[in-house]
Structure formats: structure tokens, C-alpha cells
Design an enzyme around this catalytic site. Structure first.
Site, PDB file in Angstrom:
ATOM      1  N   ALA A 148      -1.746   6.233  -4.989  1.00 10.59           N
ATOM      2  CA  ALA A 148      -3.056   6.053  -4.366  1.00 10.59           C
ATOM      3  C   ALA A 148      -2.976   5.810  -2.858  1.00 10.59           C
ATOM      4  O   ALA A 148      -3.878   6.197  -2.113  1.00 10.59           O
ATOM      5  CB  ALA A 148      -3.796   4.904  -5.037  1.00 10.59           C
TER       6      ALA A 148
ATOM      7  N   HIS B 149       1.426  -6.352  -5.614  1.00 10.99           N
ATOM      8  CA  HIS B 149       1.347  -4.953  -5.171  1.00 10.99           C
ATOM      9  C   HIS B 149       0.011  -4.326  -5.584  1.00 10.99           C
ATOM     10  O   HIS B 149      -0.548  -3.507  -4.857  1.00 10.99           O
ATOM     11  CB  HIS B 149       2.527  -4.160  -5.752  1.00 10.99           C
ATOM     12  CG  HIS B 149       2.623  -2.762  -5.263  1.00 10.99           C
ATOM     13  ND1 HIS B 149       2.893  -2.461  -3.942  1.00 10.99           N
ATOM     14  CD2 HIS B 149       2.486  -1.582  -5.901  1.00 10.99           C
ATOM     15  CE1 HIS B 149       2.906  -1.145  -3.789  1.00 10.99           C
ATOM     16  NE2 HIS B 149       2.669  -0.587  -4.976  1.00 10.99           N
TER      17      HIS B 149
END
Length: 151
Positions: free
Chosen positions: A45, A84
Site C-alpha cells: 500500500a 507497522h
């Protein structure tokens, strides 16, 4: 006759099966309206805003035969055990929003941000929440609004 929109569809392939499901919905939405499209893939992404910016730079420089009228960002981020997840969710969304607001790009955000696989699949499947199709429709809606504003 008005030209049909030309769309860049970018898929983050980190979760390949989910990406395929998102693509199914996006392709159906684009095909239904007769839009033309080109499909690009990136690893995750975070790379989606970068490739959209590269396409925009190429168009600005006159290096594209057929510039894109809009963009559809497809991908999925599923929470793991580290921070993350927060970084990828926030920065990919921020990157897309910055491209939209700074450069007036018509971007449909179909990057899922989910707690688990089950949530992701419900959102990805074209016969359920169809977020891929929704992202394509959002990009098309923005393109139509831009045409109204600019004309």
C-alpha cells in the site's frame, strides 16, 4: 459524444487473493460504464501514492499517449503485532489525500484497513461490501464532478 474516462488501477499485491477480489469489483464497475483502464501492481500500500505521482509527472511532461483521468487504489492492510499497521494505514491514506488535494487528482481509495482476515474478505468481495467497485465508482464520481466544475 463524451470520451469515456481512462483510469489507472493500482493494486498492492501484498495479500494477493484479497487484491484479486478487490480488482473483480473495480473491473466490473469500470466495465459497466465503458471506462478504459490500465492495471498496475505494486508490492504494498505504501507504494500506491508513489506510482500515482509518477504517472501524474509523466502526464505533465507530455510523456503519455493517453493520460489518466482518474486513479483507483486497491490494497489491504491487516493489523499485525507491530505498529507497522498504523504507519502503513496512515501514510498510504495521507499520500492519496495529498495527491488529490495538491494536484486535483481524482482518486478512489480502495485500500482496506482491517483488524483481521474476516473483515477484509467481507469488504473485498464483489458480492458483499465491494470496496473495489466502490473505489472505482468514487474515482468516476470525482471525474464527473471535475468535468462539471471545469466546463
Amino acid at each position: 459524444m463524451t470520451a469515456k474516462p481512462h483510469i489507472m488501477v493500482i493494486e498492492a499485491r501484498f495479500y494477493e487473493d484479497l487484491s484479486d477480489a478487490l480488482w473483480e469489483g473495480a473491473e466490473r464497475a469500470l466495465t459497466t460504464v465503458g471506462a478504459t483502464y490500465e492495471r498496475f501492481t505494486v508490492p504494498g500500500a505504501l507504494e500506491i501514492p508513489a506510482i500515482i505521482r509518477l504517472a501524474h509527472l509523466a502526464a505533465e511532461a507530455g510523456q503519455m499517449k493517453k493520460p489518466f483521468d482518474g486513479f483507483v487504489a486497491l490494497g489491504c492492510v491487516i493489523r499485525g503485532e507491530t505498529t507497522h499497521y498504523e504507519t502503513v494505514c496512515n501514510e498510504s491514506a495521507r499520500g492519496l489525500m495529498q495527491l488529490a488535494t495538491d494536484f486535483g487528482l481524482c482518486i478512489g481509495n480502495g485500500i482496506l484497513t482491517c483488524e483481521n482476515d474476516e473483515q477484509a474478505w467481507v469488504r473485498a468481495r464483489a458480492n458483499e461490501l465491494d470496496k473495489g467497485g466502490g473505489a472505482a465508482l468514487a474515482a468516476l464520481s470525482l471525474i464527473a464532478a471535475r468535468k462539471r466544475l471545469v466546463s
